[in-house]
Write a protein that holds these residues in place. Structure first.
Motif, short mmCIF file in Angstrom:
data_model
loop_
_atom_site.label_atom_id
_atom_site.label_comp_id
_atom_site.label_asym_id
_atom_site.label_seq_id
_atom_site.Cartn_x
_atom_site.Cartn_y
_atom_site.Cartn_z
N PHE A 1 63.85 41.87 36.26
CA PHE A 1 62.85 42.15 35.24
C PHE A 1 63.17 41.44 33.92
O PHE A 1 62.27 40.97 33.24
N TYR A 2 64.44 41.36 33.58
CA TYR A 2 64.84 40.64 32.37
C TYR A 2 64.90 39.14 32.64
O TYR A 2 64.51 38.33 31.79
N THR A 3 65.36 38.76 33.81
CA THR A 3 65.45 37.34 34.17
C THR A 3 64.07 36.69 34.13
O THR A 3 63.93 35.53 33.75
N PHE A 4 63.05 37.45 34.49
CA PHE A 4 61.70 36.91 34.48
C PHE A 4 61.27 36.48 33.08
O PHE A 4 60.50 35.53 32.93
N LYS A 5 61.78 37.12 32.05
CA LYS A 5 61.45 36.71 30.68
C LYS A 5 61.95 35.28 30.42
O LYS A 5 61.28 34.49 29.76
N LEU A 6 63.12 34.95 30.96
CA LEU A 6 63.63 33.59 30.85
C LEU A 6 62.79 32.63 31.69
O LEU A 6 62.45 31.53 31.24
N ALA A 7 62.43 33.04 32.88
CA ALA A 7 61.61 32.20 33.75
C ALA A 7 60.28 31.87 33.07
O ALA A 7 59.78 30.74 33.17
N MET A 8 59.73 32.82 32.36
CA MET A 8 58.47 32.58 31.64
C MET A 8 58.65 31.52 30.57
O MET A 8 57.71 30.77 30.28
N MET A 9 59.83 31.42 29.98
CA MET A 9 60.10 30.37 29.00
C MET A 9 59.93 28.98 29.64
O MET A 9 59.54 28.03 28.98
N SER B 1 65.64 39.92 24.93
CA SER B 1 65.30 39.56 23.55
C SER B 1 64.20 38.51 23.48
O SER B 1 63.55 38.35 22.45
N LEU B 2 63.98 37.82 24.59
CA LEU B 2 62.98 36.74 24.62
C LEU B 2 61.55 37.28 24.59
O LEU B 2 60.60 36.49 24.56
N LYS B 3 61.39 38.58 24.54
CA LYS B 3 60.05 39.14 24.41
C LYS B 3 59.49 38.90 23.01
O LYS B 3 58.28 38.99 22.80
N HIS B 4 60.35 38.56 22.06
CA HIS B 4 59.92 38.31 20.69
C HIS B 4 59.79 36.81 20.43
O HIS B 4 60.70 36.04 20.73
N ALA B 5 58.67 36.42 19.85
CA ALA B 5 58.37 35.01 19.62
C ALA B 5 59.46 34.31 18.80
O ALA B 5 59.85 33.17 19.11
N GLU B 6 59.97 34.98 17.77
CA GLU B 6 61.00 34.33 16.94
C GLU B 6 62.28 34.07 17.73
O GLU B 6 62.97 33.07 17.51
N ASN B 7 62.59 34.96 18.68
CA ASN B 7 63.77 34.76 19.52
C ASN B 7 63.54 33.63 20.52
O ASN B 7 64.46 32.85 20.80
N ARG B 8 62.35 33.52 21.07
CA ARG B 8 62.04 32.41 21.97
C ARG B 8 62.20 31.08 21.24
O ARG B 8 62.73 30.12 21.79
N LYS B 9 61.76 31.04 19.99
CA LYS B 9 61.90 29.83 19.19
C LYS B 9 63.37 29.49 18.97
O LYS B 9 63.79 28.34 19.16
N ARG B 10 64.17 30.48 18.57
CA ARG B 10 65.61 30.26 18.36
C ARG B 10 66.29 29.82 19.64
O ARG B 10 67.13 28.91 19.64
N PHE B 11 65.94 30.45 20.75
CA PHE B 11 66.52 30.08 22.04
C PHE B 11 66.18 28.63 22.37
O PHE B 11 67.05 27.85 22.78
N ALA C 1 75.15 42.07 28.65
CA ALA C 1 74.89 41.02 27.64
C ALA C 1 73.81 40.07 28.13
O ALA C 1 72.91 39.67 27.37
N LEU C 2 73.87 39.72 29.39
CA LEU C 2 72.89 38.81 29.99
C LEU C 2 71.49 39.41 29.95
O LEU C 2 70.52 38.74 29.54
N ASN C 3 71.36 40.66 30.29
CA ASN C 3 70.06 41.33 30.28
C ASN C 3 69.55 41.54 28.85
O ASN C 3 68.35 41.39 28.59
N ARG C 4 70.45 41.84 27.93
CA ARG C 4 70.02 41.96 26.52
C ARG C 4 69.49 40.64 26.01
O ARG C 4 68.48 40.59 25.31
#
Length: 114
Positions: free
Chosen positions: A74-82, A27-37, A20-23
């Motif tokens: 690799f997935y955690t880095f997507k959050l770090a980029m946020m 998901s943060l690879k998508h702009a709309e999800n980054r906005k929602r997050f 669940a954490l990695n999913r």
């Protein structure tokens, strides 16, 4: 922050533990999800079914805690980029170095084994 252990292996058991954490991070690879997050991090975590520990690690940006809970770097880095954090920043966190120290270690050939 505490230093990560030296031997994280994302094996099948860890992968299942962090699914669940990695999913969610993936998901943060998508702009709309980054906005929602960004609008409500806690609700976004809940929507992905994170455990209470996983959710807290995300909210606290406890990078090593995320690995303990089954996250893949690799997935955690997507959050770090946020948070506009570099891979060198995470490398520093995971090795107990500053970002600058970690980058310098990479430039000098990295960690030597043997």
């Amino acid at each position: 922050m505490r230093k990560a252990q030296d031997n994280y292996v994302l094996d099948l058991a860890q992968n299942r533990k962090g699914l669940a954490l990695n999913r969610m991070c993936g998901s943060l690879k998508h702009a709309e999800n980054r906005k929602r997050f960004s609008e409500d991090e806690a609700a976004y975590c809940d929507a992905y079914g994170l455990s209470a520990e996983q959710k807290q690690a995300i909210l606290d940006r406890d990078w090593t805690g995320m690995l303990d809970l089954g996250a893949s770097i690799f997935y955690t880095f997507k959050l770090a980029m946020m948070d506009q954090k570099s891979m060198q920043y995470l490398g520093g966190v995971f090795t107990g170095m500053t970002t600058e120290e970690f980058a310098a270690a990479l430039r000098s050939g990295g960690r030597k084994f043997g």
